[in-house]
Design a protein around this motif. Structure first.
Motif, PDB file in Angstrom:
ATOM      1  N   VAL A 110      -2.928   8.985  -0.934  1.00 36.59           N
ATOM      2  CA  VAL A 110      -3.639   7.699  -1.002  1.00 36.59           C
ATOM      3  C   VAL A 110      -2.860   6.631  -0.239  1.00 36.59           C
ATOM      4  CG1 VAL A 110      -4.404   5.860  -2.545  1.00 36.59           C
ATOM      5  CG2 VAL A 110      -4.817   8.254  -3.160  1.00 36.59           C
ATOM      6  N   ALA A 111      -1.534   6.622  -0.400  1.00 40.36           N
ATOM      7  CA  ALA A 111      -0.702   5.632   0.289  1.00 40.36           C
ATOM      8  C   ALA A 111      -0.822   5.783   1.802  1.00 40.36           C
ATOM      9  CB  ALA A 111       0.757   5.778  -0.148  1.00 40.36           C
ATOM     10  N   CYS A 121       0.819  -1.218   0.000  1.00 40.01           N
ATOM     11  CA  CYS A 121       0.000   0.000   0.000  1.00 40.01           C
ATOM     12  C   CYS A 121       0.848   1.262   0.000  1.00 40.01           C
ATOM     13  CB  CYS A 121      -0.925   0.002   1.215  1.00 40.01           C
ATOM     14  SG  CYS A 121      -2.246  -1.232   1.121  1.00 40.01           S
ATOM     15  N   PRO A 133       0.745   3.034  -4.874  1.00 42.91           N
ATOM     16  CA  PRO A 133       0.259   4.332  -5.395  1.00 42.91           C
ATOM     17  C   PRO A 133       1.354   5.177  -6.051  1.00 42.91           C
ATOM     18  CG  PRO A 133      -0.734   3.882  -3.261  1.00 42.91           C
ATOM     19  CD  PRO A 133       0.332   2.852  -3.458  1.00 42.91           C
ATOM     20  N   ALA A 176      -0.911  10.632  -5.019  1.00 44.78           N
ATOM     21  CA  ALA A 176      -0.556   9.230  -4.794  1.00 44.78           C
ATOM     22  C   ALA A 176      -0.062   9.001  -3.362  1.00 44.78           C
ATOM     23  CB  ALA A 176       0.516   8.794  -5.795  1.00 44.78           C
TER      24      ALA A 176
END
Length: 364
Positions: A145-146, A118, A122, A142
């Motif tokens: 999101v991570a 994870c 991203p 990104a």
């Protein structure tokens, strides 16, 4: 030029929104003293650093959109590299932090594969998109999101840990009740009461009342995990001591040194320790000279409870074997840690044993 800048503003704004969705609950939990654990703290500061990154990038986008100079916009972009480096470093430490809040390189089954995936996936997707659309910056979105995915994983792990802790507590309560309800103890008490009925009816009635209260306290402890006043635990202890002393063949002295009594603690925390001190300490003196001391005192932010006996320790036993002779020692230690953040230290010496319980005052 303007369309590219607007798209980058939208992308980084989305990243900022995702980041705020992550940070706001953590900030609330932090001020509410609910944010615990090094892994969670490392993620919190990594997200905080990334918030600074996105803020600088957005200022750079606005500067470029307002045509205030390409050098001025680039200055904000360059300034964002430093907190971005800090955020990445903190995230690496978060991955290395294990379930015991120790930062180390895990091996085998302990490697946090999901957290690594994870964290890496991203940015890799963002890099591929940047190759296809070089005019757009996907890295900020990104990384947000991570971080959010990592927060979800940490919450899932915490849920599993809480569930495992609840299962351990249930097992410990059942174990504690099993050792507390020892049949030979009940039979001895009934035999003592039967003998008292022939010689002292009032003492027999008092013993029956103590036995009833003792059993009731054990049953109440099985059905509740809420902390109880120390005076309730003390009453349970007095009932147990009275039952032991009802047998003329089982004599010893019990001293109380109670400097503080106004606090809460998990039920059946001190009583099993006292019972252990009596059975494996005081009663090893066959002449009735055995002694047990129960003491409480304030120790800074803690309440210190001390149970000390002067029993005879059999030769040839290691400290670990001596401690295991006790009733529910390990389960009591776990219940203290998980229910109120307390601790239990058990010291064995040639002249007896000493159990020291520390309970945070906030739990009382």
């Amino acid at each position: 030029m303007e369309n590219r800048v607007i798209c980058n503003i939208i992308l980084d704004s989305c990243g900022l929104l995702i980041l705020l969705m992550l940070l706001l609950p953590l900030i609330g939990g932090r001020y509410g003293r609910k944010l615990n654990g090094r892994k969670q703290n490392l993620l919190f500061y990594a997200a905080l650093m990334h918030l600074f990154v996105l803020s600088l990038r957005l200022v750079g986008h606005v500067t470029a959109f307002a045509r205030l100079g390409a050098s001025s916009a680039q200055l904000f972009y360059d300034a964002a590299l430093v907190p971005a480096l800090f955020s990445s470093s903190l995230m690496i430490l978060c991955i290395l932090c294990d379930g015991n809040n120790i930062i180390r390189v895990s091996k085998g089954d302990q490697i946090p594969f999901m957290q690594i995936v994870c964290t890496v996936l991203p940015p890799v997707i963002a890099f591929c998109l940047r190759i296809a659309f070089p005019q757009f910056g996907f890295s900020g979105l990104a990384w947000s999101v991570a971080l959010q995915l990592n927060q979800i994983i940490i919450q899932m792990e915490r849920g599993k840990q809480m569930e495992a802790a609840e299962q351990r507590l249930s097992r410990d309560q059942a174990l504690l009740m099993t050792v507390q309800m020892q049949p030979h103890f009940i039979f001895n008490m009934l035999s003592s009461i039967e003998a008292l009925c022939q010689t002292d009816a009032a003492a027999a009635a008092e013993s029956i009342e103590n036995l009833s209260g003792y059993l009731r306290s054990n049953m109440d402890a099985l059905s509740s995990e809420e902390p109880i006043p120390f005076d309730d635990e003390l009453r349970h202890i007095r009932q147990y001591i009275a039952l032991e002393l009802a047998d003329p063949a089982r004599q010893f002295s019990f001293d109380y040194e109670l400097e503080v009594r106004d606090f809460l603690l998990p039920a059946l925390t001190v009583q099993p320790i006292v019972e252990n001190a009596v059975k494996h300490g005081a009663l090893t003196h066959r002449d009735g000279t055995g002694r047990v001391t129960l003491a409480t005192e304030e120790a800074g932010e803690y309440i210190r409870i001390r149970v000390e006996d002067h029993g005879l320790i059999p030769d040839g036993l290691t400290d670990e074997q001596r401690e295991r002779r006790g009733i529910g020692i390990e389960s009591t230690r776990r219940r203290l840690a998980e229910l109120c953040g307390g601790s239990l230290e058990y010291a064995v010496a040639e002249n007896g044993t000493k159990a020291t319980i520390l309970i945070p005052r906030k739990g009382g």
